[in-house]
Design a protein around this motif. Structure first.
Motif, PDB file in Angstrom:
ATOM      1  N   THR A  87     -30.462   4.498 -19.215  1.00 40.99           N
ATOM      2  CA  THR A  87     -29.498   4.771 -18.142  1.00 40.99           C
ATOM      3  C   THR A  87     -29.880   3.938 -16.927  1.00 40.99           C
ATOM      4  OG1 THR A  87     -29.135   7.019 -18.957  1.00 40.99           O
ATOM      5  CG2 THR A  87     -28.504   6.548 -16.670  1.00 40.99           C
ATOM      6  N   LEU A  88     -28.883   3.208 -16.324  1.00 45.86           N
ATOM      7  CA  LEU A  88     -29.127   2.349 -15.164  1.00 45.86           C
ATOM      8  C   LEU A  88     -29.174   3.184 -13.902  1.00 45.86           C
ATOM      9  CD1 LEU A  88     -29.338  -0.452 -13.801  1.00 45.86           C
ATOM     10  CD2 LEU A  88     -26.823  -0.516 -13.771  1.00 45.86           C
ATOM     11  N   ASN A  89     -30.202   2.894 -13.027  1.00 47.87           N
ATOM     12  CA  ASN A  89     -30.294   3.482 -11.695  1.00 47.87           C
ATOM     13  C   ASN A  89     -30.429   2.311 -10.724  1.00 47.87           C
ATOM     14  OD1 ASN A  89     -30.666   4.970  -9.422  1.00 47.87           O
ATOM     15  ND2 ASN A  89     -32.551   5.994 -10.052  1.00 47.87           N
ATOM     16  N   LEU A  90     -29.254   1.787 -10.270  1.00 48.12           N
ATOM     17  CA  LEU A  90     -29.193   0.520  -9.532  1.00 48.12           C
ATOM     18  C   LEU A  90     -28.865   0.739  -8.067  1.00 48.12           C
ATOM     19  CD1 LEU A  90     -29.010  -2.628  -9.354  1.00 48.12           C
ATOM     20  CD2 LEU A  90     -26.607  -2.402 -10.041  1.00 48.12           C
ATOM     21  N   THR A  91     -29.654   0.087  -7.171  1.00 50.62           N
ATOM     22  CA  THR A  91     -29.355   0.061  -5.735  1.00 50.62           C
ATOM     23  C   THR A  91     -29.069  -1.389  -5.340  1.00 50.62           C
ATOM     24  OG1 THR A  91     -30.824   1.945  -5.331  1.00 50.62           O
ATOM     25  CG2 THR A  91     -30.226   0.568  -3.436  1.00 50.62           C
ATOM     26  N   ILE A  92     -27.867  -1.683  -4.785  1.00 50.11           N
ATOM     27  CA  ILE A  92     -27.462  -3.038  -4.364  1.00 50.11           C
ATOM     28  C   ILE A  92     -27.658  -3.164  -2.857  1.00 50.11           C
ATOM     29  CG2 ILE A  92     -25.530  -4.641  -4.113  1.00 50.11           C
ATOM     30  CD1 ILE A  92     -26.555  -4.538  -6.928  1.00 50.11           C
ATOM     31  N   LEU A  93     -28.440  -4.158  -2.434  1.00 53.96           N
ATOM     32  CA  LEU A  93     -28.646  -4.496  -1.021  1.00 53.96           C
ATOM     33  C   LEU A  93     -27.847  -5.762  -0.708  1.00 53.96           C
ATOM     34  CD1 LEU A  93     -32.518  -3.902  -0.870  1.00 53.96           C
ATOM     35  CD2 LEU A  93     -30.708  -2.307  -0.200  1.00 53.96           C
ATOM     36  N   GLU A  94     -27.444  -5.950   0.582  1.00 57.42           N
ATOM     37  CA  GLU A  94     -26.557  -7.057   0.955  1.00 57.42           C
ATOM     38  C   GLU A  94     -27.342  -8.259   1.500  1.00 57.42           C
ATOM     39  OE1 GLU A  94     -23.389  -7.179   0.381  1.00 57.42           O
ATOM     40  OE2 GLU A  94     -23.381  -5.134  -0.440  1.00 57.42           O
ATOM     41  N   SER A  95     -26.945  -9.516   1.083  1.00 51.66           N
ATOM     42  CA  SER A  95     -27.426 -10.769   1.698  1.00 51.66           C
ATOM     43  C   SER A  95     -26.628 -11.014   2.967  1.00 51.66           C
ATOM     44  CB  SER A  95     -27.226 -11.944   0.735  1.00 51.66           C
ATOM     45  OG  SER A  95     -27.958 -11.722  -0.457  1.00 51.66           O
ATOM     46  N   SER A  96     -27.067 -12.055   3.804  1.00 50.89           N
ATOM     47  CA  SER A  96     -26.348 -12.378   5.048  1.00 50.89           C
ATOM     48  C   SER A  96     -26.259 -13.891   5.208  1.00 50.89           C
ATOM     49  CB  SER A  96     -27.084 -11.758   6.246  1.00 50.89           C
ATOM     50  OG  SER A  96     -28.405 -12.273   6.325  1.00 50.89           O
ATOM     51  N   SER A  97     -25.345 -14.379   6.101  1.00 54.66           N
ATOM     52  CA  SER A  97     -25.196 -15.827   6.366  1.00 54.66           C
ATOM     53  C   SER A  97     -24.872 -16.018   7.838  1.00 54.66           C
ATOM     54  CB  SER A  97     -24.092 -16.436   5.493  1.00 54.66           C
ATOM     55  OG  SER A  97     -22.844 -15.841   5.809  1.00 54.66           O
ATOM     56  N   SER A  98     -25.233 -17.245   8.373  1.00 57.98           N
ATOM     57  CA  SER A  98     -24.968 -17.560   9.782  1.00 57.98           C
ATOM     58  C   SER A  98     -24.924 -19.073   9.946  1.00 57.98           C
ATOM     59  CB  SER A  98     -26.079 -16.961  10.665  1.00 57.98           C
ATOM     60  OG  SER A  98     -27.336 -17.545  10.344  1.00 57.98           O
ATOM     61  N   THR A  99     -24.442 -19.540  11.149  1.00 55.66           N
ATOM     62  CA  THR A  99     -24.362 -20.976  11.469  1.00 55.66           C
ATOM     63  C   THR A  99     -25.274 -21.263  12.651  1.00 55.66           C
ATOM     64  OG1 THR A  99     -22.098 -21.111  10.670  1.00 55.66           O
ATOM     65  CG2 THR A  99     -22.836 -22.858  12.148  1.00 55.66           C
ATOM     66  N   ASP A 100     -26.091 -22.339  12.523  1.00 56.54           N
ATOM     67  CA  ASP A 100     -27.025 -22.735  13.578  1.00 56.54           C
ATOM     68  C   ASP A 100     -26.474 -24.007  14.215  1.00 56.54           C
ATOM     69  OD1 ASP A 100     -29.189 -22.985  15.226  1.00 56.54           O
ATOM     70  OD2 ASP A 100     -30.581 -23.681  13.671  1.00 56.54           O
ATOM     71  N   GLU A 101     -25.908 -23.911  15.441  1.00 52.76           N
ATOM     72  CA  GLU A 101     -25.261 -25.042  16.108  1.00 52.76           C
ATOM     73  C   GLU A 101     -26.238 -25.741  17.046  1.00 52.76           C
ATOM     74  OE1 GLU A 101     -21.743 -23.788  18.031  1.00 52.76           O
ATOM     75  OE2 GLU A 101     -20.736 -23.125  16.192  1.00 52.76           O
ATOM     76  N   HIS A 102     -26.234 -27.121  16.960  1.00 49.59           N
ATOM     77  CA  HIS A 102     -27.118 -27.931  17.806  1.00 49.59           C
ATOM     78  C   HIS A 102     -26.407 -29.206  18.212  1.00 49.59           C
ATOM     79  CE1 HIS A 102     -30.868 -25.642  17.293  1.00 49.59           C
ATOM     80  NE2 HIS A 102     -30.453 -25.418  16.041  1.00 49.59           N
ATOM     81  N   GLU A 103     -26.747 -29.707  19.430  1.00 52.42           N
ATOM     82  CA  GLU A 103     -26.363 -31.050  19.877  1.00 52.42           C
ATOM     83  C   GLU A 103     -27.647 -31.767  20.263  1.00 52.42           C
ATOM     84  OE1 GLU A 103     -23.542 -30.972  22.989  1.00 52.42           O
ATOM     85  OE2 GLU A 103     -21.892 -30.215  21.748  1.00 52.42           O
ATOM     86  N   ALA A 104     -27.752 -33.054  19.841  1.00 48.83           N
ATOM     87  CA  ALA A 104     -28.992 -33.789  20.121  1.00 48.83           C
ATOM     88  C   ALA A 104     -28.671 -35.273  20.226  1.00 48.83           C
ATOM     89  CB  ALA A 104     -30.008 -33.539  19.021  1.00 48.83           C
ATOM     90  N   CYS A 105     -29.694 -36.012  20.727  1.00 45.06           N
ATOM     91  CA  CYS A 105     -29.572 -37.473  20.870  1.00 45.06           C
ATOM     92  C   CYS A 105     -30.364 -38.144  19.748  1.00 45.06           C
ATOM     93  CB  CYS A 105     -30.110 -37.941  22.219  1.00 45.06           C
ATOM     94  SG  CYS A 105     -29.229 -37.241  23.638  1.00 45.06           S
ATOM     95  N   SER A 106     -29.756 -39.072  19.076  1.00 48.05           N
ATOM     96  CA  SER A 106     -30.398 -39.957  18.088  1.00 48.05           C
ATOM     97  C   SER A 106     -30.838 -39.238  16.828  1.00 48.05           C
ATOM     98  CB  SER A 106     -31.586 -40.719  18.692  1.00 48.05           C
ATOM     99  OG  SER A 106     -31.142 -41.526  19.745  1.00 48.05           O
TER     100      SER A 106
END
Length: 744
Positions: free
Chosen positions: A476-495
């Motif tokens: 018999t399965l006893n399963l707990t599902i946890l959630e992953s996450s995502s995000s955006t890392d914004e940068h401005e730079a020279c060269s």
């Protein structure tokens, strides 16, 4: 040292000391070779050789200088070159003449070194051509000795015409062919041919000549075959009837019938029939045999037969037809197929305990032939066995009983596959089923052993597998599902920009990702959103600047702000001096900036004077040949980078004291131009001797390589304007003589 005492006017001694210089007269031979005439220093013109004339000059010491003439006069000559040629003639003057000529002349040098004038007396005769048109049969032998068997319009033959030149004849030959033929004739008994003769026998040698369309012989050969008519008797013997060549069927003898045929040669052939008719016979041969019978026809029969026939010849030579009436009784064979358990006793009285397919026994069948019986015996064995069973929880066996515990004593009797007893003993093992729980914690989704992907927690799913004992194991399965996450890392730079993944990016990027762990322990996917301002000013490699010139410098980055180390703020600048130049390019929107540096090297121009001296002419750097002195010509040399590097100015002196040259005259008037008769380059000939004579043959100057040049005087007395004769011996075998003009 000699002295002599005189008395002077006062009556006193006057002692005179002698200071005497004795100068010697000298002699010389003037060896001259001339053509036809020669005018010597004595003013006489000689037309023949002379070795006794003399002339007295005054030498440099004022004494007589007697010159003897040794003159050889060689004569010029003339001649006429009489030539006769065909079409053209190339003469000794190099000209090619195509017509007669008696005016051309050419001057040679004869053995004595004088002119030999040759006049040409040339006669040009012309070659000619012609075509010899000929028509012949089969072959033609031409004037060239060749025999031609085919038409020809290219052969040529060269004859000599009446003036001795080539006469080229071209052959235009048409060869027409004679022909032959065979007149194939076949005739019966006789034949009259085109020659008017009647032939009664074959002939292949007679010929007759006709004329073909080309006018040549056409020889016809007769090939005549004379075939004869004939008669014959056709003797035939036949049984019962005979159908003859006349189409009739005769059933009795006949010697009168005839038929007229055409022989293979096409002539009449009369055939008479001589026929004898005999009668045929027939009978039956009755036979009885077992199995097979070989008859008179050589055939072995294995079945009844009443149709076979065999044709014999009767005493009279006609057919005797025998018909077979055969009865075949068959021997029989059979297989006695027996299946028994353990043992079997057969008709032969033997008891067999194993399979047997080879034993035989012979009986007699109802028709008196052999009946062979073959035993096909299969002995099957009774057997015992153990039925080993492993089951889960319970098992119902072949005896109908259901067992819940292991058992190894129960038995049951069956018939085996061969019909014999088979006693089976049960060997039963009873194993138990099992159950368990599979506790799982997973991020995002989880694919379980049932192959299903679960995206939510679950405690009801089950999966049946097999345990170690081979029975059902329910999980018999006893399963707990946890959630992953995502995000955006914004940068401005020279060269460039180094991100959390450790990578340095030199271009904008919105696809790079980096995975870390969130508070739940699941993946946290970060996506990079990078905007780079990339400036790459490029002033290029270090450059060269030509003197008095300018070059443009540009960073090749339009549309930004610029500051040069010259304080200029334009995109491009022009520089006229050597030095290091750099520019900073700034993007006003991002405040990013980059710089580049270039070094400018100035190529200086130097001035040089090229001093040259030549006797007659001089070819300078500019490729020009100068025949006069020059101090204004210039030549610019370009460096490998294309700049002017050196400006040369020519300082050229044509002539000079080192150049050997005999001036034509002198004018001693004190203007410092041609005041003396100076022979250039004479100091290069230390053994040189120079003599100058006036028109009366008196020596007025004698000098050498190191003497002062003649100034137009003799013993201090200026000589008058006139032409003077000089002799110059350089002392190395070179001698010169000529006239020098004195002008005042």
């Amino acid at each position: 040292s000699a002295t002599h005492t005189l008395t002077n006017a006062a009556g006193c001694d006057s002692i005179v000391s002698l200071d005497l210089t004795i100068n010697n007269s000298n002699t010389g031979i003037d060896v001259i070779t001339a053509c036809d005439t020669y005018t010597w220093i004595d003013g006489n013109t000689y037309t023949i050789s002379n070795n006794n004339a003399t002339h007295t000059l005054t030498n440099a010491a004022g004494c007589d200088s007697i010159v003897s003439l040794d003159l050889t006069i060689n004569n010029s000559n003339t001649g006429i070159d009489v030539v006769t040629a065909c079409d053209t003639y190339t003469w000794i003057d190099g000209n090619t003449y195509t017509v007669s000529n008696n005016s051309a002349t050419h001057t040679l040098t004869n053995a004595a070194g004088c002119d030999s004038i040759v006049s040409l007396d040339l006669t040009i005769n012309n070659s000619n051509t012609g075509i010899d048109v000929v028509t012949a049969c089969d072959t033609y032998t031409w004037i060239d000795g060749n025999t031609y068997t085919a038409s020809n319009n290219t052969a040529t033959h060269t004859l000599i015409n009446s003036v001795g030149c080539d006469s080229v004849v071209t052959l235009d030959l048409t060869i027409n062919s004679s022909n032959t033929g065979i007149d194939e004739i076949t005739a019966c008994d006789a034949y009259t041919w085109i020659d008017g003769n009647t032939y009664t026998i074959s002939n292949n040698s007679a010929t007759h000549i006709l004329t073909n369309a080309a006018g040549c012989d056409s020889i016809v050969t007769l090939n005549l075959t004379i075939n004869s008519s004939y008669s014959t008797t056709d003797v035939q013997g036949s049984c019962d009837s005979y159908t003859w060549i006349d189409g009739n069927t005769y059933t009795s003898s006949n010697n009168t019938a005839s038929v007229l045929l055409t022989s293979i040669t096409g002539c009449d052939s009369l055939v008479t029939l001589d026929l004898t008719i005999d009668s045929s016979l027939s009978s039956t041969d009755t036979q009885v045999a077992c199995g097979s019978f070989t008859w008179i026809d050589g055939i072995s029969y294995t079945a009844n037969n009443n149709t076979a026939t065999f044709l014999l010849t009767a005493i009279g030579g006609c057919d005797s037809l025998v018909t077979l009436n055969l009865t075949i009784h068959s021997a029989t064979a059979g297989v006695d197929e027996i299946v028994a358990c353990d043992t079997y006793t057969w008709i032969d009285g033997n008891t067999y305990t194993e399979n047997n397919s080879s034993a035989t026994h012979v009986l007699t069948n109802s028709v008196g032939c052999d009946s062979i019986v073959t035993l096909d015996l299969t002995i099957n064995n009774s057997n015992t066995g153990i039925d080993s069973i492993t089951a889960c929880d319970t098992y119902t066996w072949i005896d109908g009983n259901t067992y819940t515990n292991s058992n190894n004593t129960a038995t049951h009797t069956l018939s085996n596959a061969f019909g014999c007893d088979s006693i089976v003993t049960l060997n039963l093992t009873i194993n138990s089923s099992s159950s368990s729980s599979d506790v799982v914690t997973q991020c995002g989704a989880y694919t379980w052993i049932d192959g299903i992907e679960y995206t939510e927690s679950n405690n009801v799913a089950t999966f049946v597998t097999t345990n170690a004992a081979g029975c059902d194991s329910t999980i018999t399965l006893n399963l707990t599902i946890l959630e992953s996450s995502s995000s955006t890392d914004e940068h401005e730079a020279c060269s460039s920009f180094t991100w959390i993944d450790g990578i340095t990016y030199s271009e904008s990027n919105n696809t790079a990702t980096f995975i870390t762990t969130n508070a739940s322990g699941c993946d946290s996917i970060i996506t990079l959103a990078l905007t780079l301002t990339i400036l790459d000013p490029d002033l290029g490699p270090d450059v060269f600047l030509c003197a008095n010139d300018s070059i443009a410098l540009s960073p090749q980055e339009p549309g930004f702000e610029y500051i040069w180390n010259t304080s200029e703020t334009t995109e491009s600048i022009y520089v006229t001096e050597e030095g290091t130049y750099y520019v900073t390019v700034t993007d006003p929107e991002t405040a990013c900036s980059e710089s580049d540096t270039v070094f400018v090297t100035e190529i200086p121009v130097s001035q040089e004077i090229d001093v040259q001296t030549a006797c007659d002419a001089y070819t300078w750097l500019d490729g020009i040949t100068y025949i006069e002195s020059n101090n204004t010509a210039t030549y610019i040399e370009t460096s490998v980078v294309g700049c002017d590097s050196v400006v040369y100015t020519l300082n050229l002196t044509i002539g000079g004291p080192t150049c050997f040259a005999i001036p034509e005259g002198l004018s001693p008037n004190g203007d410092n131009t041609n005041d003396t008769w100076t022979i250039g380059g004479l100091n290069q000939y230390p053994d040189a001797v120079i003599l100058v004579f006036n028109r009366w043959g008196n020596e007025v100057y004698r000098g050498d390589a190191f003497s002062d040049p003649w100034d137009g005087s003799f013993q201090g007395d200026p000589q008058p304007t006139a032409d003077y004769y000089y002799i110059l011996d350089l002392g190395d075998g070179q001698k010169f003589n000529g006239v020098v003009t004195l002008k005042r």
